[in-house]
Design a protein around this motif. Sequence first.
Motif, PDB file in Angstrom:
ATOM      1  N   ASP A 225      33.021   7.791-104.373  1.00  0.00           N
ATOM      2  CA  ASP A 225      33.129   7.756-105.831  1.00  0.00           C
ATOM      3  C   ASP A 225      31.952   8.509-106.420  1.00  0.00           C
ATOM      4  O   ASP A 225      30.808   8.311-105.998  1.00  0.00           O
ATOM      5  CB  ASP A 225      33.108   6.303-106.309  1.00  0.00           C
ATOM      6  N   SER A 226      32.214   9.369-107.407  1.00  0.00           N
ATOM      7  CA  SER A 226      31.141  10.171-107.995  1.00  0.00           C
ATOM      8  C   SER A 226      30.345   9.432-109.056  1.00  0.00           C
ATOM      9  O   SER A 226      29.303   9.916-109.498  1.00  0.00           O
ATOM     10  CB  SER A 226      31.725  11.451-108.614  1.00  0.00           C
TER      11      SER A 226
ATOM     12  N   GLY B 195      23.512  10.106-103.519  1.00  0.00           N
ATOM     13  CA  GLY B 195      23.941  10.963-104.608  1.00  0.00           C
ATOM     14  C   GLY B 195      22.754  11.477-105.381  1.00  0.00           C
ATOM     15  O   GLY B 195      21.630  11.519-104.888  1.00  0.00           O
ATOM     16  N   GLY B 196      23.010  11.856-106.623  1.00  0.00           N
ATOM     17  CA  GLY B 196      21.955  12.390-107.467  1.00  0.00           C
ATOM     18  C   GLY B 196      22.069  11.874-108.880  1.00  0.00           C
ATOM     19  O   GLY B 196      23.130  11.413-109.311  1.00  0.00           O
TER      20      GLY B 196
ATOM     21  N   PRO C 109      17.723  19.093-101.866  1.00  0.00           N
ATOM     22  CA  PRO C 109      17.828  19.497-103.272  1.00  0.00           C
ATOM     23  C   PRO C 109      19.276  19.530-103.719  1.00  0.00           C
ATOM     24  O   PRO C 109      20.190  19.726-102.914  1.00  0.00           O
ATOM     25  CB  PRO C 109      17.218  20.908-103.260  1.00  0.00           C
ATOM     26  N   ALA C 110      19.488  19.310-105.010  1.00  0.00           N
ATOM     27  CA  ALA C 110      20.820  19.430-105.608  1.00  0.00           C
ATOM     28  C   ALA C 110      20.836  20.708-106.432  1.00  0.00           C
ATOM     29  O   ALA C 110      20.503  20.695-107.618  1.00  0.00           O
ATOM     30  CB  ALA C 110      21.140  18.211-106.465  1.00  0.00           C
ATOM     31  N   HIS C 111      21.165  21.816-105.798  1.00  0.00           N
ATOM     32  CA  HIS C 111      21.192  23.114-106.461  1.00  0.00           C
ATOM     33  C   HIS C 111      22.632  23.515-106.792  1.00  0.00           C
ATOM     34  O   HIS C 111      23.533  23.333-105.969  1.00  0.00           O
ATOM     35  CB  HIS C 111      20.550  24.179-105.569  1.00  0.00           C
TER      36      HIS C 111
ATOM     37  N   SER D 239      19.622  12.021-103.162  1.00  0.00           N
ATOM     38  CA  SER D 239      18.745  10.970-102.648  1.00  0.00           C
ATOM     39  C   SER D 239      19.545   9.821-102.076  1.00  0.00           C
ATOM     40  O   SER D 239      20.734   9.644-102.368  1.00  0.00           O
ATOM     41  CB  SER D 239      17.816  10.451-103.754  1.00  0.00           C
ATOM     42  N   LEU D 240      18.859   9.034-101.284  1.00  0.00           N
ATOM     43  CA  LEU D 240      19.397   7.793-100.746  1.00  0.00           C
ATOM     44  C   LEU D 240      18.755   6.660-101.535  1.00  0.00           C
ATOM     45  O   LEU D 240      17.537   6.507-101.543  1.00  0.00           O
ATOM     46  CB  LEU D 240      19.060   7.683 -99.263  1.00  0.00           C
TER      47      LEU D 240
END
Length: 313
Positions: free
Chosen positions: A128-129, A144-145, A160-162, A271-272
């Motif tokens: 799930d987002s 997630g982020g 990183p979330a690029h 991240s966790l």
Amino acid sequence: METLANLESFVRSAEARSFSGAARRLSLTPAAVSRNVAVLERNLGIRLFQRSTRRLVLTEAGEHFLTSIGDTLETLRTAISQASGHAEDPAGTLKISMSMSLGLNYILPVLPGFLLHYPAVRVDWHFDSRQVDLTAEGFDAAVGGGFDLASSMIARTLAPAHIIAVASPAFVERQMPLRRPSDLASLNGISMRSTTTGRIRHWTMRNADGEEQPARLKEAITFNDAEPIVRAAIAGMGVALLAVPDVLAHIERGELVRLLPDWHADAGNISLYYPNKVLQPRKTTAFTEYLIDHFRRERLAARFAGNIQQGIS
């Protein structure tokens, strides 16, 4: 002294605002939860809830009592679990939340090895987002982020979330060469609508020199999840701005092409997340260390980087 069952029934009922919701969390019947709460109220000599046919509402005394309990309940549960023989072998249900694409492509593959090491752990994973409430919804961890980091939560950075621009090879062949993010404005876009705010997400891209430009697309198609956006982009329906983990496998297979390889947007980190507890359940500790080691061995932080010097080109 109150039993742990009574206290846990009270806390879970307060979180779920119903006895039935608490009962699902505790694997009890609603009647058993209600009875435990009633015993607690009788022993304390105060009313903790105002009851109605639709939901429970904490009284002022109930609010104070819930605040005074704080993290004590979780600490007690973990201590009892460890003292009763679970300290050596992680066991129990491991409830984790993660996005569909990240989970299927990069986290689910670790599951066979994890369960081989820890066969007493039962898996309850939610793809799930949305940003879940770890405590209220009973999750052990989330990957997630963009989570709001409360004082009761720990975040360990995985990668990183690029955000990068992608399209199908066929779509790219029909377009003039792109040099800057501003060139994207002339192309049909497959946009993402935030499930939290309902707004279209827009990004500002930057290059290695630190120059920044907004990346705006024609809002030809809009979805609220990355997975359908990826599929629409592969089908040649337009340009998408997505996180590298959502598209990396498709780029490697040649189903998508990266546009503007010198440019990316920074969406923070993947991240966790897990609750900050003095005594962390062994199942949670085992999973977090196993996943972090997997990201390290597979060099996923470097592979997810959108800047061309160290990541995907």
